[in-house]
Motif scaffolding. Structure first.
Motif, PDB file in Angstrom:
ATOM      1  N   VAL A 104       0.589  -1.490  -0.263  1.00 61.67           N
ATOM      2  CA  VAL A 104      -0.262   0.030  -0.450  1.00 61.67           C
ATOM      3  C   VAL A 104       0.954   1.329   0.165  1.00 61.67           C
ATOM      4  O   VAL A 104       0.399   1.904  -0.340  1.00 61.67           O
ATOM      5  N   ASN A 105       1.749   1.025   0.678  1.00 63.10           N
ATOM      6  CA  ASN A 105       2.844   2.168   0.336  1.00 63.10           C
ATOM      7  C   ASN A 105       3.684   2.316  -0.754  1.00 63.10           C
ATOM      8  O   ASN A 105       4.063   3.608  -0.589  1.00 63.10           O
ATOM      9  N   GLY A 106       4.108   1.190  -1.421  1.00 61.71           N
ATOM     10  CA  GLY A 106       4.558   2.033  -2.695  1.00 61.71           C
ATOM     11  C   GLY A 106       6.088   1.656  -2.464  1.00 61.71           C
ATOM     12  O   GLY A 106       6.685   2.224  -3.470  1.00 61.71           O
ATOM     13  N   ASN A 107       6.810   1.165  -2.164  1.00 62.85           N
ATOM     14  CA  ASN A 107       8.060   0.500  -1.092  1.00 62.85           C
ATOM     15  C   ASN A 107       8.264  -0.773  -2.335  1.00 62.85           C
ATOM     16  O   ASN A 107       9.334  -1.161  -2.194  1.00 62.85           O
ATOM     17  N   SER A 108       7.054  -1.649  -2.884  1.00 66.68           N
ATOM     18  CA  SER A 108       8.145  -2.814  -3.700  1.00 66.68           C
ATOM     19  C   SER A 108       9.121  -2.167  -4.578  1.00 66.68           C
ATOM     20  O   SER A 108       8.821  -1.497  -5.332  1.00 66.68           O
ATOM     21  N   THR A 109      10.114  -2.491  -5.150  1.00 67.96           N
ATOM     22  CA  THR A 109      11.174  -2.434  -5.769  1.00 67.96           C
ATOM     23  C   THR A 109      10.300  -1.758  -7.800  1.00 67.96           C
ATOM     24  O   THR A 109      10.699  -0.494  -7.578  1.00 67.96           O
ATOM     25  N   TYR A 110       9.220  -2.542  -8.110  1.00 67.66           N
ATOM     26  CA  TYR A 110       8.955  -1.584  -9.350  1.00 67.66           C
ATOM     27  C   TYR A 110       7.093  -1.128  -9.117  1.00 67.66           C
ATOM     28  O   TYR A 110       7.033  -0.643  -9.969  1.00 67.66           O
ATOM     29  N   HIS A 111       7.016  -1.297  -7.898  1.00 66.69           N
ATOM     30  CA  HIS A 111       5.759  -0.470  -8.104  1.00 66.69           C
ATOM     31  C   HIS A 111       6.547   1.113  -8.765  1.00 66.69           C
ATOM     32  O   HIS A 111       6.705   1.386  -8.160  1.00 66.69           O
ATOM     33  N   GLY A 112       5.546   1.385  -9.180  1.00 70.25           N
ATOM     34  CA  GLY A 112       4.680   2.616 -10.340  1.00 70.25           C
ATOM     35  C   GLY A 112       5.581   3.142 -10.871  1.00 70.25           C
ATOM     36  O   GLY A 112       6.644   4.098 -11.001  1.00 70.25           O
ATOM     37  N   GLU A 113       7.183   1.490 -11.271  1.00 70.34           N
ATOM     38  CA  GLU A 113       7.858   1.714 -12.558  1.00 70.34           C
ATOM     39  C   GLU A 113       7.237   2.886 -13.513  1.00 70.34           C
ATOM     40  O   GLU A 113       8.423   3.403 -14.928  1.00 70.34           O
ATOM     41  N   ASN A 114       5.848   2.799 -13.789  1.00 68.42           N
ATOM     42  CA  ASN A 114       5.099   3.567 -15.631  1.00 68.42           C
ATOM     43  C   ASN A 114       5.429   4.529 -15.131  1.00 68.42           C
ATOM     44  O   ASN A 114       4.792   5.141 -15.914  1.00 68.42           O
ATOM     45  N   PHE A 115       5.477   5.752 -14.098  1.00 65.56           N
ATOM     46  CA  PHE A 115       5.076   6.762 -13.997  1.00 65.56           C
ATOM     47  C   PHE A 115       6.086   7.455 -13.301  1.00 65.56           C
ATOM     48  O   PHE A 115       6.982   7.324 -12.854  1.00 65.56           O
ATOM     49  N   ARG A 116       6.105   9.066 -12.895  1.00 68.09           N
ATOM     50  CA  ARG A 116       7.226   9.952 -12.567  1.00 68.09           C
ATOM     51  C   ARG A 116       6.312  10.732 -11.624  1.00 68.09           C
ATOM     52  O   ARG A 116       5.363  11.658 -11.908  1.00 68.09           O
ATOM     53  N   SER A 117       7.112  11.203 -10.720  1.00 72.45           N
ATOM     54  CA  SER A 117       6.238  11.374  -8.985  1.00 72.45           C
ATOM     55  C   SER A 117       5.879  13.726  -9.934  1.00 72.45           C
ATOM     56  O   SER A 117       5.847  13.780  -9.206  1.00 72.45           O
ATOM     57  N   LYS A 118       7.159  13.901 -10.835  1.00 77.99           N
ATOM     58  CA  LYS A 118       7.003  15.388 -10.830  1.00 77.99           C
ATOM     59  C   LYS A 118       5.229  15.282 -11.596  1.00 77.99           C
ATOM     60  O   LYS A 118       5.178  16.221 -11.934  1.00 77.99           O
TER      61      LYS A 118
END
Length: 509
Positions: free
Chosen positions: A213-227
């Motif tokens: 739920v916290n997005g800490n796994s290695t590939y979690h969110g790799e298709n997006f950019r925080s900016k």
């Protein structure tokens, strides 16, 4: 057991011998009698052996049904046995069966049946019928059975009537094993439909503590950019106004993708990341899942990586199979954890549908088949692998190779449970090389699962693939437990054979 009924063959021969007309014809005719009888015996005995085989098969089905009702009275057992015998001995087949004979014993039941077979050529010499008989002894055991059906629900199952054949065969297996019991004490089964991912959001059996739920796994969110906005898949789903996370998950990072390691917050890579197929760029001609306004200018990667376009917006969603659209695209129905509810299993088997796009990930299906049998989290319904009173089994079926659907885009593929092939999560951006790597993962897991004492049956369904055939043959517990490319009709026979083999009974002559 064969017996013969005659109609005074000796009287016929005597009267024939008294006729003095045409002695030569008589001698010739008499010489033909042994030849005719021999030919008739060969033909009719061959038919009798076929009848006996059918009797044995019908008796086996009846015996398994009786064995699954240990508390039944003798009359109830006989009614159950007769019902299953009749269902498995078609009245249109050769031979007319009589009623079953049932004899209870100490921890066992003996079933016997006969069938009458009218002769063909042998009737010329006075042998009108043969009586064929068979008998089995059903010995009850006390082992319980835990089974996971890991079944391909990819888009290719829509072709050639395959999904219908799979539904029918799977329901047969459930019916044979459950018999007339709705909730047997010694049997539990699971259903794991897979595409490229598996839907684990199984009602009351699901726990958010398994999830990253916290997005800490290695590939979690790799298709997006925080900016450009959120990268956490849960935040993205929560931001969309007209859809929610359906329940599919990505593969865990190596080595946990092929292990039964319990999820724990202490190691985020053991947690599960929600599957989220990104909205692909509006400006990309070969995009396979464009369902939202990019809401940003610039290059294609920038457009895809913009997480802000989901927040407080509606998107174009279609989650009705076979062709779907949106962040849950190609996500099948939830798996069914181990249950002893026949009604639940039959309902879910009948609801299976093919789901187009994304590909086929046999390794991910097999991993969840293993996990539902496991006593540890994420699902905990299974008994210990070391329990001597429990037999566990997996039935693994696919109609295709490990497949990755290519795209002529910067992603190089459809989104899958291991992301886009361009991200090289499998160590390569070559689709053919990646397929081989997923084959290796299947082989590794098969050995680990068999090492836990799980019995594995494998089926390549209407598939001519020497490479996968080799993997599946090696995966099966024994070579004869691999079934290579059955037709729709043969698939039903295959599942019936597996059901008989899986029974917690043994049949002794």
């Amino acid at each position: 057991m064969l017996s013969v009924t005659t109609q005074h063959a000796s009287t016929f021969l005597t009267s024939f011998g008294r006729d003095q007309r045409g002695n030569l014809a008589m001698i010739f005719a008499l010489s033909l009698l042994p030849l005719t009888a021999a030919a008739g015996a060969a033909v009719d005995l061959n038919r009798a052996f076929i009848v006996q085989q059918r009797l044995e098969r019908a008796l086996a089905a009846a015996g398994l049904a009786v064995g699954s009702t240990p508390a039944a009275s003798e009359a109830e057992m006989l009614a159950t046995a007769q019902s299953f015998f009749d269902a498995n001995y078609n009245d249109k087949e050769t031979g007319v069966p009589g009623s079953l004979l049932l004899t209870p014993g100490d921890g066992s039941v003996t079933l016997a049946a006969t069938a009458e077979l009218p002769t063909t050529i042998m009737s010329v010499v006075g042998f009108d019928k043969l009586t064929v008989g068979s008998e089995i002894k059903v010995v009850r055991e006390t082992k319980s059975l835990e089974i996971a059906m890991v079944l391909d629900n990819t888009g290719s199952m829509a072709w050639n009537g395959k999904i219908g054949a799979l539904r029918t065969a799977s329901e047969d297996l459930v019916s044979i094993l459950f018999g007339d019991q709705d909730t047997p004490d010694l049997l539990r089964m699971s259903l794991v439909p897979f595409v490229t991912a598996v839907n684990i959001k199984a009602g009351e059996g699901f726990d958010m503590n398994w999830m990253d739920v916290n997005g800490n796994s290695t590939y979690h969110g790799e298709n997006f950019r925080s900016k450009f906005g959120p990268t956490n898949h849960f935040e993205l789903f929560d931001g969309i106004k007209n859809t929610t996370w359906k329940g599919c998950v990505e593969m865990r990072p190596e080595p946990y993708d092929t292990l039964d390691t319990a999820p724990t917050n202490a190691n985020p890579d053991t947690l599960f990341v929600p599957y989220f197929w990104p909205d692909e760029p509006d400006t990309e001609d070969d995009a396979h899942n464009d369902y939202a306004d990019d809401r940003i200018s610039g290059g294609k990667k920038k457009r895809q990586r913009n997480g802000s376009k989901y927040i407080n917006y509606n998107v174009s969603v279609d989650e009705t199979p076979s062709s779907t659209k949106g962040p849950n695209k190609s996500c099948a129905r939830p798996l069914v954890p181990l249950t002893n509810s026949k009604a639940t299993l039959v309902s879910e088997v009948r609801a299976m549908e093919p789901w187009y796009n994304s590909g086929t990930n046999i390794a991910e299906g097999l991993a969840w088949g293993w996990r539902v049998l496991s006593p540890g989290a994420p699902f905990t319904e299974g008994k210990s692998f070391s329990d001597p009173d429990v037999q566990k089994a997996i039935i693994l079926l696919t109609d295709g190779n490990n497949e990755i659907v290519s795209q002529d885009t910067f992603n190089k593929s459809d989104y899958t449970s291991f992301g886009y092939i361009a991200n090289k999560r499998l160590g390569t951006d070559s689709i053919s090389t990646a397929r081989g790597k997923v084959d290796q993962k299947v082989a590794e897991m098969c050995e680990r699962i068999k090492g836990e004492g799980v019995r594995i049956y494998t089926i390549t369904f209407q598939l001519n693939s020497p490479t996968l055939a080799e993997v599946f043959r090696a995966c099966a517990t024994e070579p004869e437990l691999y079934f290579n490319s059955p037709s729709n009709a043969e698939l039903r026979e295959t599942f019936q054979a597996i059901a008989y083999d899986l029974s917690n009974l043994r049949l002794a002559k």
